[in-house]
Design an enzyme around this catalytic site. Sequence first.
Site, PDB file in Angstrom:
ATOM      1  N   ASP A 280      35.212  27.285 -30.201  1.00  0.00           N
ATOM      2  CA  ASP A 280      35.313  26.911 -28.797  1.00  0.00           C
ATOM      3  C   ASP A 280      35.835  28.140 -28.047  1.00  0.00           C
ATOM      4  O   ASP A 280      36.214  29.150 -28.649  1.00  0.00           O
ATOM      5  CB  ASP A 280      36.201  25.668 -28.607  1.00  0.00           C
ATOM      6  CG  ASP A 280      35.881  24.953 -27.286  1.00  0.00           C
ATOM      7  OD1 ASP A 280      35.235  25.575 -26.414  1.00  0.00           O
ATOM      8  OD2 ASP A 280      36.273  23.791 -27.112  1.00  0.00           O
TER       9      ASP A 280
HETATM   10  C1  BGC Z   1      35.093  23.435 -23.898  1.00  0.00           C
HETATM   11  C2  BGC Z   1      33.793  23.262 -24.628  1.00  0.00           C
HETATM   12  C3  BGC Z   1      32.685  23.949 -23.884  1.00  0.00           C
HETATM   13  C4  BGC Z   1      33.041  25.402 -23.699  1.00  0.00           C
HETATM   14  C5  BGC Z   1      31.974  26.207 -22.984  1.00  0.00           C
HETATM   15  C6  BGC Z   1      35.362  24.891 -23.556  1.00  0.00           C
HETATM   16  O1  BGC Z   1      36.464  25.018 -22.705  1.00  0.00           O
HETATM   17  O2  BGC Z   1      36.142  22.920 -24.675  1.00  0.00           O
HETATM   18  O3  BGC Z   1      33.520  21.896 -24.796  1.00  0.00           O
HETATM   19  O4  BGC Z   1      31.474  23.809 -24.573  1.00  0.00           O
HETATM   20  O5  BGC Z   1      34.237  25.479 -22.943  1.00  0.00           O
HETATM   21  O6  BGC Z   1      31.873  25.889 -21.655  1.00  0.00           O
END
Ligand code: BGC
Length: 733
Positions: A280
């Site tokens: 993530d």
């Molecule tokens: C979130 C993810 C997301 C990623 C990209 C993160 O802050 O937890 O779910 O896919 O950002 O935007």
Amino acid sequence: MRPCRDPSRFAIVLLLSCSLPGTASSQTGAIDQRVDDLLSRMTLEEKVGQLVQYSGFNEERAAAIREGRVGSLLNVTGAENTNRVQRIAVEESRLGIPLLFGLDVIHGYRTIFPIPLATASSWDPELVTAIETIAAREARASGVHWTFAPMVDIARDPRWGRIAEGAGEDPYLGAAMAAARVRGFQGDDVASPDHIIACLKHYVAYGAAVGGRDYNSVDMSERSLRGIYLPPFKAGVAAGALSLMSGFNLLNGVPATANTFTINRVLRDEWGFAGFIVSDWNSVGELISHGYAADARDAARLALEATIDMDMMGDIYARQLADLVRDNVVSETLLDESVRRVLRAKFMLGLFDDPYVDRGTETAVILRDDHVAAARDAARKSMVLLKNDGALLPFSEDIGSIAVIGPLADNQTDLLGSWHARGRPEDMVTVLAGIRRRAAPTTTVTYARGSTVTGVETDGFAEAVEVARNADVAIVVVGEREFETGEAASRTRLGLPGVQQDLIEAVHQTGTPIVALIMSGRPLAIPWLAANVPAILQAWHPGIQGGNAVADLLWGDFNPSGKLTVSFPRSVGQVPIYYSRDITGRPPTNERYTSKYLDSPNTPLYPFGYGLSYTTFEYGDLVLSADTIAPGGTMTVSATVRNTGDVAGAEVVQLYVRDLVASVVRPVKELEGFTKVFLEPGEAQTVQFTLGPGELGFYDRDMQWVVEPGDFKVWIGWSSDEGLEGSFVVGAD
Ligand code: BGC
């Protein structure tokens, strides 16, 4: 007691040794050859580059792409943009390896559907597959190859804002929805123009954050992990998901992004997951914040050893991996495996053969009429009728006057919901617009906003009261703003934000009957509404066709059929609350020293599986094909459902099971089957479910899936709370 291993439900998919999901095995061989060939020509820096992902594009990124130091970008979209950036990778870098463009396509790309928690409430996997195919088609036409969805985290705590992104509290339903969404995004051939790569997230147990506070730690038993939080991931892997994202959370003391138990052992070894894993956002870097990695070098090593193949926005792999290999701290073979997985995905998408997209296709596909129609259908199938006293709904054609009140009634932004990708406010049909369109010319429709969603001003109340007083019915549209849901949107209060509760109470004083429309990303605690207004429709954040869908339901052009996939608490103090609870040694009674609250019933306000219709369904003829079965055997359970009302409607028929005595105590009820039937007035249908080891077993103390002999109960019902009850015995072998 001899355990019986379940042969079906938990079958392991060995992906590496046979064909990759989403592609034929002959193609897999050819792809592997091309990957090996490419890999043999790559420098160490170019290999590392494939594992690096950044958000957005600028001149600095352009230089890095030219040098082969970037494998993927997120948040770069649109045919023109992606083609321009892709050209740099393909035409100006040494090996011409195309970029992978990723985006959070969570509930639609430009045609925005209801939030995932809402579409799960349709209990309709086919519908969910259909809308994800549309989302994929629009995204792909705009140059996006990969969505960071589905989020398949089980969520039992509505304080956690990300409950909006998943399917709710139950592993069985969650698994069905996970598989349905993967099928929709990826289809049979991910190279086709209608499809993109899905990404199961956030691996794992991210939804169990202590206190419902986003990014918080999780500590849970391996049994809960395997029995509750892992099944949707497992189902998504079995459905062929080609990628997965690791979570931000700590799990039993080890960050999810470096968790060799959940990733290397369970996901890779036990399930045979051969797809690639992305961290993530900076979760590799956060291994340092967690106090797990000493520094960036250590973080890179720990994440790569846990087979995290791509570093999202961390810049840790970019700066550390090559040195780690050169210093022999990390083997080049391990690095190669990660690079292989990323390259394989690019080949499977067909990017080496055709890296660009066509602007004409993009224009033709975005907001296509059938996409918009599907958004309306999905929205009306997602809404849940919670209360309808005195059959206030549906309205008759000759209703004289309607007052539409509330801060979300004519709101074009918040109803899109969190993570609305490239959705635009101007695409949104508001509730007011939908009602005005649908109401007969003879019906007067008035409107007053009354208040904002979160503010404290009450100066709009007088106007709201005035329009309500002069109307036959008041539709009050309240709930949450989009930013109050989703990521980093944890709340300690679950009531209506701002002064919305006071607004409804003021309208209530007029004596005009109220229909409350709740537009939220989570279950709100609404005991006052439940006690005082005659009709409540849980409409969620319904996407661009929300207003039309609401009108369809209000006038009965469509009969409500959604059912809750998450329990609605009476108050925040009951949280976490879910139907499949364990029983205590002191179940609640009138006795003082039993497991209960002094100031609230234990039960939720509205249970999992609950939802009303404009018709009535009668259940009868529960038939079990056997009284006793062997531990490895199967049996059927059936019941007849009859539409006893005046209008056609769909009913979600649910099957629940309980193992009464077991070596590990089992929950009071567990969902083990569901189906949706559509019945004309007077029509009846017999619904049949099969029970076998997959439905009757559990993980024992040695983490083996077993079916133990003993007494079982089974229910076929209309919610987790009610149904026809039968019993049977699993005999000893
Ligand atoms: C979130 C993810 C997301 C990623 C990209 C993160 O802050 O937890 O779910 O896919 O950002 O935007």
